[in-house]
Design an enzyme around this catalytic site. Sequence first.
Site, PDB file in Angstrom:
ATOM      1  CG  ASP A 262      -1.920   1.114   1.212  1.00  0.00           C
ATOM      2  OD1 ASP A 262      -2.012   1.823   0.198  1.00  0.00           O
ATOM      3  OD2 ASP A 262      -2.621   1.279   2.232  1.00  0.00           O
TER       4      ASP A 262
ATOM      5  CG  ASP B  19      -3.825   4.652  -3.236  1.00  0.00           C
ATOM      6  OD1 ASP B  19      -2.929   4.073  -2.590  1.00  0.00           O
ATOM      7  OD2 ASP B  19      -5.030   4.568  -2.959  1.00  0.00           O
TER       8      ASP B  19
END
Length: 420
Positions: free
Chosen positions: A111, A292
Site C-alpha cells: 500500500d 495509489d
Amino acid sequence: MVEAVEMFPAAALLTTVLLALSASATPLVTIRDSPISLPFARKTNFTGSVNLLKADQARAKALRARAEAKASGLALNVDAVINEPVDNQAVTYIASVNVGSPPTNFQLLIDTGSSNTWVGATTRYTQTSTSTRTSNSVSVTYGSGSFSGTEFIDRVDIGNGLVIPNQSIGVASRSTGFDGVDGILGIGPVDLTQGTLSPATNTLIPTVTDNLFSQGTITQNLLGISYNPTTVLDTVNGEITWGGTDSSKFTGSIGFAPITTTFPASEFWGINQSIRYGASTSILSSTAGIVDTGTTLVLIASDALSRYRSATGAVNDANTGLLRITAAQFANLQSLFFTVNGVSYELTANAQIWPRALNTAIGGNANSIYLIVGDLGSTTGSGLDFINGYTFLERFYSVFDTTNRRVGFATTANTHSTVN
Ligand SMILES: *[C@@H]1O[C@H](CO)[C@@H](O)[C@H](O)[C@H]1NC(C)=O
Ligand SMILES: *[C@@H]1O[C@H](CO)[C@@H](O)[C@H](O)[C@H]1NC(C)=O
Ligand SMILES: *[C@@H]1O[C@H](CO)[C@@H](O)[C@H](O)[C@H]1NC(C)=O
C-alpha cells in the site's frame, strides 16, 4: 468487527517464485547494495457484495480524512465521514513477508497510500527471540477497514536479502475488512504514521523502505513498481524493486514530477496532473491528486467525470458502479492523455476498459464493456482531485522516490497492449 483468528492456511502465493536479479555490469565487484527486486501476487476476491467504485470512494474519503486529521492535530474520526459500509478490497496486491525467528509468514497488502506495516489480521503473530513489545498501542483506519493492536519491534524479512532486524510493526488484536490477508506493508510517506502510536502520538515510525535505506541495505530511498494487466483472478505478475528501478520492466526513460505542494495530496504520493481526452477535450485542468496502489480505478473529480462521460457517451451501470459503453462507443473510444510535469502518458482505449474476462466477477455482464475511470465523489478544487489507481499503474512503471520527493512514470511493454 472480527477478532484476529487462529492460523489460517493461507495460500503459499510466492514462496516458490523468485526472480533473477538484473545482471551486474561490473562482474569483478560484488554490488551488495544494488536494487533488489521481488515478485508479488495479485489476488482477487469478488465473493463479497463488492462494488469497486464504492470501495474506491470510501478509500478516497479515508485518505482525505487522515490527511486532514493530521494537519489539524485532531484525532481521526473516519467513521464520521464514511457512512458506506465496505468490507474487503476486491483486488489486492500481496507481498510475502517473514517476521520473527523462526519466522511466521504473512501475506501483506502492498500500500502506497499508508505507511504502517502490521500483521495478524488472519495468521496470528507469534512472538519469538527477535520480538520486543513496546509500550505503545497502534491503530490505523483505512477506507476498506481498520486495525488496532500493539507495537512490536521485530525482524522483518521481505525476501532476497532484504532484512530489517529492528522494524516497528503493528500486531493486530482487532481488525476489520482484511479477510484473507494478514495486514499491510505500508510504503507511503513516513509522515502518515504520525498519530498512529499511542501514547507516543508524535513519534513517526520509519517505514520498511526507510529502514532498508538507513541501515545501508539499499543506497537510494526509493521503490520501483511494476504491475501488469491480467485477465485471470489470481496471478503473480507484479514486481517491486527496492533501492532502484528494474530497467527490464519499462521502456524509454522515467519522467519524474515533484510531490505536489497542494494539500491534502501533498501528504501522499501526490502530483500535479492534467487529463485530456482525444486530441483536444479537456477532462481535468492541471490539479493535484495522488498515485495509489490501494485504489483499483482511476478516480477523477465529479465534474471531470461528467466531461468524460459526455465525451465517451457512457452511461452509469448500477450493478458494477462503473461507466458502461456500447461496442460502437468502444470502437470510437479515444485515448486519455495524462500530462505530468510536461510529459504526456497515453492511456489507450483498451487500457480504459475493465478486463472483459473479469466482467462477471465484479457483478457485470459478460458481454458489456465497463470503463475503469470513475467518480472520485468530490468536485475539482478539493486539493485531491484524482487518484491514479492500479488500473493506471498496470500500464506504466511507477517510481516512488522518498529522497528526492518525487514520483516517476515510464511506459512499459503493456502501455499499448490490448489485453482487456
Ligand atoms: C535490534 O535491537 C536489539 C534489541 O534491542 C539490539 O540488541 C540490536 O543491536 C538491534 N539491532 C540493530 C541492527 O539495530
Ligand atoms: C472474500 O470476501 C468475503 C466477503 O467479504 C470474505 O468473507 C472471505 O473471507 C474472503 N475470502 C478470501 C479468501 O479472502
Ligand atoms: C502544483 O499546482 C499548484 C496549484 O496550481 C501550484 O501551486 C504548484 O506550484 C504546482 N507544483 C507543485 C510541485 O506543487
